[in-house]
Write a protein that holds these residues in place. Structure first.
Motif, PDB file in Angstrom:
ATOM      1  N   ALA A  61      14.797  -2.929   5.815  1.00  0.00           N
ATOM      2  CA  ALA A  61      15.331  -2.954   7.177  1.00  0.00           C
ATOM      3  C   ALA A  61      14.804  -4.179   7.919  1.00  0.00           C
ATOM      4  O   ALA A  61      15.534  -4.836   8.660  1.00  0.00           O
ATOM      5  CB  ALA A  61      14.951  -1.681   7.920  1.00  0.00           C
ATOM      6  N   ALA A  62      13.517  -4.481   7.714  1.00  0.00           N
ATOM      7  CA  ALA A  62      12.933  -5.662   8.360  1.00  0.00           C
ATOM      8  C   ALA A  62      13.583  -6.925   7.832  1.00  0.00           C
ATOM      9  O   ALA A  62      13.862  -7.861   8.589  1.00  0.00           O
ATOM     10  CB  ALA A  62      11.432  -5.700   8.118  1.00  0.00           C
ATOM     11  N   ALA A  63      13.876  -6.952   6.527  1.00  0.00           N
ATOM     12  CA  ALA A  63      14.542  -8.114   5.951  1.00  0.00           C
ATOM     13  C   ALA A  63      15.915  -8.297   6.592  1.00  0.00           C
ATOM     14  O   ALA A  63      16.303  -9.413   6.968  1.00  0.00           O
ATOM     15  CB  ALA A  63      14.674  -7.952   4.441  1.00  0.00           C
ATOM     16  N   ALA A  64      16.642  -7.198   6.779  1.00  0.00           N
ATOM     17  CA  ALA A  64      17.930  -7.264   7.469  1.00  0.00           C
ATOM     18  C   ALA A  64      17.721  -7.758   8.895  1.00  0.00           C
ATOM     19  O   ALA A  64      18.506  -8.553   9.422  1.00  0.00           O
ATOM     20  CB  ALA A  64      18.595  -5.893   7.479  1.00  0.00           C
ATOM     21  N   GLY A  65      16.628  -7.280   9.498  1.00  0.00           N
ATOM     22  CA  GLY A  65      16.305  -7.695  10.867  1.00  0.00           C
ATOM     23  C   GLY A  65      16.100  -9.195  10.969  1.00  0.00           C
ATOM     24  O   GLY A  65      16.503  -9.813  11.951  1.00  0.00           O
ATOM     25  N   ILE A  66      15.500  -9.799   9.954  1.00  0.00           N
ATOM     26  CA  ILE A  66      15.260 -11.248   9.990  1.00  0.00           C
ATOM     27  C   ILE A  66      16.580 -11.994  10.131  1.00  0.00           C
ATOM     28  O   ILE A  66      16.696 -12.942  10.919  1.00  0.00           O
ATOM     29  CB  ILE A  66      14.522 -11.701   8.712  1.00  0.00           C
ATOM     30  N   PHE A  67      17.609 -11.532   9.421  1.00  0.00           N
ATOM     31  CA  PHE A  67      18.903 -12.199   9.531  1.00  0.00           C
ATOM     32  C   PHE A  67      19.482 -12.027  10.939  1.00  0.00           C
ATOM     33  O   PHE A  67      20.079 -12.950  11.496  1.00  0.00           O
ATOM     34  CB  PHE A  67      19.868 -11.664   8.471  1.00  0.00           C
ATOM     35  N   ALA A  68      19.284 -10.843  11.503  1.00  0.00           N
ATOM     36  CA  ALA A  68      19.782 -10.602  12.861  1.00  0.00           C
ATOM     37  C   ALA A  68      19.033 -11.485  13.857  1.00  0.00           C
ATOM     38  O   ALA A  68      19.638 -12.058  14.776  1.00  0.00           O
ATOM     39  CB  ALA A  68      19.620  -9.133  13.217  1.00  0.00           C
ATOM     40  N   ILE A  69      17.701 -11.604  13.686  1.00  0.00           N
ATOM     41  CA  ILE A  69      16.905 -12.441  14.582  1.00  0.00           C
ATOM     42  C   ILE A  69      17.399 -13.880  14.523  1.00  0.00           C
ATOM     43  O   ILE A  69      17.593 -14.543  15.544  1.00  0.00           O
ATOM     44  CB  ILE A  69      15.402 -12.377  14.197  1.00  0.00           C
ATOM     45  N   PHE A  70      17.657 -14.350  13.291  1.00  0.00           N
ATOM     46  CA  PHE A  70      18.161 -15.707  13.104  1.00  0.00           C
ATOM     47  C   PHE A  70      19.488 -15.888  13.833  1.00  0.00           C
ATOM     48  O   PHE A  70      19.686 -16.849  14.596  1.00  0.00           O
ATOM     49  CB  PHE A  70      18.321 -15.964  11.603  1.00  0.00           C
ATOM     50  N   LEU A  71      20.362 -14.921  13.663  1.00  0.00           N
ATOM     51  CA  LEU A  71      21.691 -14.964  14.289  1.00  0.00           C
ATOM     52  C   LEU A  71      21.574 -15.065  15.812  1.00  0.00           C
ATOM     53  O   LEU A  71      22.220 -15.890  16.464  1.00  0.00           O
ATOM     54  CB  LEU A  71      22.436 -13.683  13.903  1.00  0.00           C
ATOM     55  N   VAL A  72      20.707 -14.237  16.389  1.00  0.00           N
ATOM     56  CA  VAL A  72      20.572 -14.198  17.848  1.00  0.00           C
ATOM     57  C   VAL A  72      19.943 -15.491  18.368  1.00  0.00           C
ATOM     58  O   VAL A  72      20.378 -16.052  19.379  1.00  0.00           O
ATOM     59  CB  VAL A  72      19.725 -12.982  18.283  1.00  0.00           C
ATOM     60  N   THR A  73      18.913 -15.985  17.652  1.00  0.00           N
ATOM     61  CA  THR A  73      18.258 -17.210  18.104  1.00  0.00           C
ATOM     62  C   THR A  73      19.247 -18.364  18.123  1.00  0.00           C
ATOM     63  O   THR A  73      19.338 -19.116  19.096  1.00  0.00           O
ATOM     64  CB  THR A  73      17.072 -17.554  17.186  1.00  0.00           C
ATOM     65  N   VAL A  74      20.020 -18.488  17.030  1.00  0.00           N
ATOM     66  CA  VAL A  74      20.996 -19.575  16.975  1.00  0.00           C
ATOM     67  C   VAL A  74      22.000 -19.450  18.110  1.00  0.00           C
ATOM     68  O   VAL A  74      22.315 -20.434  18.794  1.00  0.00           O
ATOM     69  CB  VAL A  74      21.718 -19.579  15.603  1.00  0.00           C
ATOM     70  N   SER A  75      22.477 -18.231  18.362  1.00  0.00           N
ATOM     71  CA  SER A  75      23.506 -18.127  19.395  1.00  0.00           C
ATOM     72  C   SER A  75      22.927 -18.345  20.793  1.00  0.00           C
ATOM     73  O   SER A  75      23.613 -18.888  21.670  1.00  0.00           O
ATOM     74  CB  SER A  75      24.255 -16.805  19.320  1.00  0.00           C
ATOM     75  N   THR A  76      21.662 -17.953  21.004  1.00  0.00           N
ATOM     76  CA  THR A  76      21.074 -18.237  22.320  1.00  0.00           C
ATOM     77  C   THR A  76      20.945 -19.746  22.529  1.00  0.00           C
ATOM     78  O   THR A  76      21.245 -20.269  23.606  1.00  0.00           O
ATOM     79  CB  THR A  76      19.681 -17.597  22.462  1.00  0.00           C
ATOM     80  N   LEU A  77      20.513 -20.443  21.469  1.00  0.00           N
ATOM     81  CA  LEU A  77      20.417 -21.905  21.571  1.00  0.00           C
ATOM     82  C   LEU A  77      21.791 -22.503  21.860  1.00  0.00           C
ATOM     83  O   LEU A  77      21.935 -23.384  22.701  1.00  0.00           O
ATOM     84  CB  LEU A  77      19.849 -22.488  20.278  1.00  0.00           C
ATOM     85  N   LEU A  78      22.802 -21.982  21.176  1.00  0.00           N
ATOM     86  CA  LEU A  78      24.165 -22.466  21.394  1.00  0.00           C
ATOM     87  C   LEU A  78      24.599 -22.240  22.842  1.00  0.00           C
ATOM     88  O   LEU A  78      25.123 -23.143  23.494  1.00  0.00           O
ATOM     89  CB  LEU A  78      25.133 -21.722  20.474  1.00  0.00           C
ATOM     90  N   THR A  79      24.356 -21.013  23.332  1.00  0.00           N
ATOM     91  CA  THR A  79      24.743 -20.701  24.709  1.00  0.00           C
ATOM     92  C   THR A  79      24.071 -21.643  25.687  1.00  0.00           C
ATOM     93  O   THR A  79      24.680 -22.118  26.638  1.00  0.00           O
ATOM     94  CB  THR A  79      24.329 -19.261  25.094  1.00  0.00           C
ATOM     95  N   SER A  80      22.782 -21.929  25.429  1.00  0.00           N
ATOM     96  CA  SER A  80      22.063 -22.771  26.381  1.00  0.00           C
ATOM     97  C   SER A  80      22.592 -24.198  26.361  1.00  0.00           C
ATOM     98  O   SER A  80      22.449 -24.938  27.320  1.00  0.00           O
ATOM     99  CB  SER A  80      20.566 -22.747  26.087  1.00  0.00           C
ATOM    100  N   ARG A  81      23.232 -24.586  25.242  1.00  0.00           N
ATOM    101  CA  ARG A  81      23.881 -25.901  25.198  1.00  0.00           C
ATOM    102  C   ARG A  81      25.189 -25.852  25.993  1.00  0.00           C
ATOM    103  O   ARG A  81      25.582 -26.831  26.615  1.00  0.00           O
ATOM    104  CB  ARG A  81      24.212 -26.294  23.757  1.00  0.00           C
ATOM    105  N   LEU A  82      25.865 -24.716  25.907  1.00  0.00           N
ATOM    106  CA  LEU A  82      27.211 -24.622  26.471  1.00  0.00           C
ATOM    107  C   LEU A  82      27.200 -24.477  27.985  1.00  0.00           C
ATOM    108  O   LEU A  82      28.009 -25.066  28.680  1.00  0.00           O
ATOM    109  CB  LEU A  82      27.956 -23.423  25.871  1.00  0.00           C
TER     110      LEU A  82
END
Lengths: 300, 357, 268
Positions: free
Chosen positions: C237-258
């Motif tokens: 579950a934690a391993a799955a969580g790592i992918f979710a964390i990655f997904l959210v971090t990337v999209s937050t960075l994207l949003t802050s660019r937009l």
């Protein structure tokens, strides 16, 4: 509705893409909300006045106050209201105390890079799936968790500390989950205070703490109110945090709703509990939105 | 009341020098303006005196006391900000009482002082108003009252008039100056408006790129600019390329086109090399007026004329260099059409020779 | 300008604590996912990709991750279309119903997730349209809770958009529709994209509503992790969580660019 009065033409927004009739734009969204939001929610409210039959989801039309009477007369239920409100208040206050300084740092730091980095961290931690964050909390705070494990290994304690499956655990979990909302409410309010006001106070003889007390804090109050109420509303509505961090031992309103339905199948009664929960959080949210409007000077 | 001494005051951000080795002495009771374009370091200098910016080097004395290590609240200064910084959650009386409460005065004392301060700035009866109900000029007065009531040793004004409209600015200019003279309080006034600096100050320090280019009375600054920058920043000047023939005590002989002229000299200018001759438009004499002075004359061609009501402005060409002359618009004086030729000249004391570049 | 430290030490310390509260749980998930032992203990056992590999063959977490991802994509598409159209109406219309509609559109996020979930569930069973415990039923719920985010972001960028630019296009001969499509839309695209990302993330992490609408064969990632947490702390579950964390971090960075973060904070 489609005809504009002369006054509306005078005072309305300037011409742009605003053919006299733009209703077709909003129609799909409105129909969607009426069908899948208003009707279901209003039916749920209606159900809450129906006589409770275990396991039956039909509207009998036997209007009664029974469900509500039950909530307010049985200790089991009104204690859940009390518990929810108590947890909500505790969580909002803790979030305010630990969130204000971080918001202040973000709003007032002189390095723009630091501010951006911290803001992104707060936003990212707000958006991250709650259950994933709770996984981390539980690994940290369980009886065999990192904290107890570490303290035992160091010989500081012999019995694990009860950090989870109690009120303490729920409060810590809720603070973790709601803190970003508090911080984001506060950053805007603190940022909108002109730094010259603080400097003026300093030059008139105020110490840094005196400035904080007499200038910064009172001027940031709209953000404080907004953040506190938002966190309160989120905390009392949360199901997943008390379920996991409280291990079903801390009975709040959302837990009750789920139990009534999943375990007892008393839909009508569950609906009544839901109505109570909704009204409490609606009350907090309404004040929140009003505070926000005052904060934004009517721009929201 | 105190004098202010800045010694070698320097502020660097990374590799940029915001303020570089500023040394100044401002006398007791003096009204001193720091004048310069934005980014010249005048505000940073003021904020160092106030204690909001820590100098990278150098010291600040107020009334003989070294205040360099002191935080702003311990310096006993008064500062008025560009946007006045009236506390929006307190009414006018509470704003003015803010500093007094910190000085542990009794309630009765505070009440009397606040009332006196309101009278002094002409806002009698405004005590229970809030910032949002005050005009810019009124906020300005409240800001001053709030500062003066604490009897600060010095007064710092950071572009206090820039947020006001033109008419009000004129009024407040004289009002502030009068108040300052009445109180005899040492004042530093930061502005980018040469007009304010010239009319209000006892002395002006013209700043550029972090250092003070020239410090002197308004007359000195205007009439004897020390550098080309001061020349161009204060008023309007013609700057002409000339060759220096001879440089003596306060006097120089130069050649412009084929005419040999005399000019005032305050600086070392290498003989035989190119230099700049500075002359203000109002000092350029034309036609009969020029001839009457008996100085060497130059031949100029009129390029254009601009009508400015009380004044007439001529664009002239002298041996390929353009210059501007200004004269009173009076009936008995002659006028020239574009294309005409005219003799021009100026008295040597009005012209100034500066090193090139 | 000022560099006399304006932030008291006590504030810095508490701010540090707040940051720890926000970040420690996330770091623990990452550590648990990369841990080599069965349990994360103190001190940790060591690093390995064991659980990440486990995740890719998992019968619960991998399908749940795919399910969440697909559901979030579908949700985002529907709520972006509906929400953007509605935002144009909300900013351009002069109707007196506008304010009421605006309030209606935020309602779904004000309503506690449990209440909305229960209401939808009861409604699905009542109407008997086959929505109960079905993918379309789940999609409807997710659209309800994500649309407010799209509307908030797009409305903000429409309000900020300088109408005179569109008017200039009109004056140059563009029809209202042309002016909007060719001038306004390209300019508010960053706002729409930010709203889209918001919607995606909200849907991806949505739990309480989903709890009422999903079934064992319709498990989303949050539900799968939740179920696992109730009974065992599976490191997968934690391993799955790592992918979710990655997904959210990337999209937050994207949003802050937009979108300008500062603007977002002032308005939010």
């Amino acid at each position: 509705m489609t005809e504009l009065t002369a006054e509306q033409i005078d005072t309305g927004p300037r011409s742009g893409w605003q053919a006299p009739n733009l209703w077709w734009l909003v129609l799909p969204a409105v129909l969607f909300l009426i069908l899948f939001f208003l009707i279901p929610v209003l039916s749920l409210f209606a159900t809450s006045f129906d006589k409770a039959f275990a396991g039956v989801i039909t509207f009998q039309g036997n209007l009664t106050w029974d469900n509500y009477e039950r909530i307010f007369t049985r200790a089991l239920y009104y204690k859940a209201i009390y518990k929810s409100v108590f947890l909500g208040v505790a969580v909002s206050l803790i979030c305010l105390v630990i969130g204000y300084p971080l918001a202040y740092v973000i709003a007032r730091t002189l390095r723009p890079g630091t501010a951006t980095l911290l803001t992104i961290l707060v936003l990212a931690s707000m958006q991250l799936d709650m259950v994933i964050r709770l996984y981390g909390m539980m690994v940290l705070m369980g009886d065999n968790g990192l904290i107890n494990n570490g303290l035992t290994a160091l010989g500081i304690i012999s019995e694990p500390l009860p950090l989870m499956y109690n009120d303490f655990g729920v409060v810590v979990g809720l603070v973790q989950v709601t803190l970003p909302f508090m911080i984001l409410s506060l950053i805007g309010a603190i940022k909108s205070i002109n730094p010259a006001l603080e400097e003026a106070a300093r030059s008139l003889g105020s110490s840094r703490w005196h400035v904080m007390r007499t200038i910064t804090w009172p001027l940031s109050l709209p953000g404080v109110y907004a953040g506190t109420l938002l966190v309160f509303a989120l905390a009392i509505s949360s199901y997943v945090v008390p379920a996991l961090m409280g291990g079903w031992k801390v009975i709040t309103l959302p837990i009750h709703i789920y139990q009534q339905i999943a375990e007892v199948g008393r839909w009508q009664f569950g609906a009544a509990v839901a109505v109570i929960l909704f009204l409490t959080s609606l009350f907090a949210m309404t004040i929140y939105i009003l505070a926000l409007r005052r904060n934004a000077g009517g721009r929201v | 009341m105190s004098d202010i001494r800045l010694e070698n005051l320097t502020k660097t951000y990374g590799h940029t020098h915001a303020v570089e080795a500023v040394t100044l002495k401002i006398e007791e009771g003096e009204f001193y303006a720091l004048l310069g374009p934005s980014g010249c370091g005048k505000s940073t200098t003021l904020r160092m005196v106030a204690g909001f910016v820590m100098p990278s080097m150098g010291r600040i004395w107020i009334g003989g006391q070294d205040v360099t290590p002191l935080p702003p609240e311990k310096r006993d200064i008064g500062i008025v900000f560009q946007n006045y910084a009236i506390f929006p959650h307190m009414n006018v009386a509470e704003n003015i009482a803010f500093g007094l409460k910190l000085r542990k005065q009794s309630r009765a004392q505070i009440e009397t002082s606040v009332k006196a301060a309101l009278d002094q700035v002409g806002l009698t009866g405004f005590g229970d108003r809030y910032q949002r109900n005050l005009s810019g000029g009124q906020q300005q007065r409240v800001a001053l009252a709030r500062v003066l009531v604490t009897k600060p040793r010095i007064l710092l004004l950071d572009e206090p008039l820039s947020a006001l409209d033109k008419a009000l600015r004129e009024e407040m200019k004289f009002w502030i100056k009068n108040l300052q003279q009445e109180l005899g309080i040492t004042t530093i006034y930061v502005t980018h408006d040469q007009d304010e600096a010239l009319t209000m100050s006892d002395r002006i320090g013209v700043m550029r790129a972090g250092h003070v280019e020239q410090s002197g009375t308004p007359r000195e600054i205007y009439e004897e600019p020390a550098t080309l920058f001061v020349t161009s920043f204060i008023g309007q000047s013609n700057v002409l390329d000339v060759t220096c023939l001879e440089a003596g005590e306060g006097r120089a002989t130069v050649r412009l086109a084929d005419t040999v002229l005399k000019a005032g000299l305050r600086h070392r200018v290498p003989v035989g090399a190119g230099a700049k001759l500075v002359i203000r438009p109002e000092n350029v004499l034309m036609g009969a007026e020029a001839e009457a002075t008996g100085v060497p004359l130059l031949e100029a061609r009129v390029l254009g004329e601009t009508y400015q009501g009380a004044m007439l402005r001529y664009r002239l060409d002298v041996a390929g260099q353009e210059l501007v002359a200004e004269r009173q618009n009076q009936m008995h004086l002659a006028c020239w059409e574009p294309g005409a030729t005219v003799k021009i000249g100026w008295t040597p004391e009005r012209a100034r020779l500066l090193p090139a570049g | 300008m000022s560099d006399v430290k304006p932030i008291p030490l006590t504030f810095r310390i508490i701010a540090g604590i707040a940051l720890l509260v926000l970040l420690v749980p996330v770091s623990i998930v990452v550590m648990a996912g990369f841990n080599s032992g069965e349990f994360l203990r103190f001190p940790p056992d060591g690093l390995s990709l064991r659980w990440i590999k486990e995740f890719f063959v998992s019968q619960t977490f991998l399908p749940a991750f795919k399910m969440s991802f697909g559901l979030a994509l579908a949700t985002t598409f529907v709520s972006t279309v509906l929400g953007t159209l509605a935002s144009v109406f909300l900013t351009r219309s002069t109707s007196r119903w506008r304010e009421m509609l605006r309030a209606l559109f935020i309602m779904p996020v004000i309503l506690p997730g449990v209440v909305l979930g229960l209401a939808l569930y009861v409604f699905y069973i009542w109407t008997d349209l086959g929505l109960a415990r079905s993918l379309p039923g789940l999609l409807i719920g997710h659209v309800l809770v994500t649309m407010p985010f799209v509307i908030a972001t797009v409305t903000a960028s429409l309000v900020d958009f300088d109408l005179s630019i569109e008017e200039a296009a009109r004056a140059l001969g563009a029809s209202p529709l042309q002016a909007f499509m060719k001038v306004t839309l390209p300019n508010i695209t960053p706002g729409i994209m930010a709203g889209t990302i918001f919607a995606f993330i909200v849907s991806f992490g949505q739990f309480e509503l989903t709890l009422f609408l999903s079934t064992p064969d319709l498990q989303t990632l949050p539900i799968a992790i939740y179920t696992s947490l109730r009974y065992a702390f599976e490191p997968t579950a934690a391993a799955a969580g790592i992918f979710a964390i990655f997904l959210v971090t990337v999209s937050t960075l994207l949003t802050s660019r937009l979108v300008n973060l500062k603007k977002l904070l002032r308005r939010h």
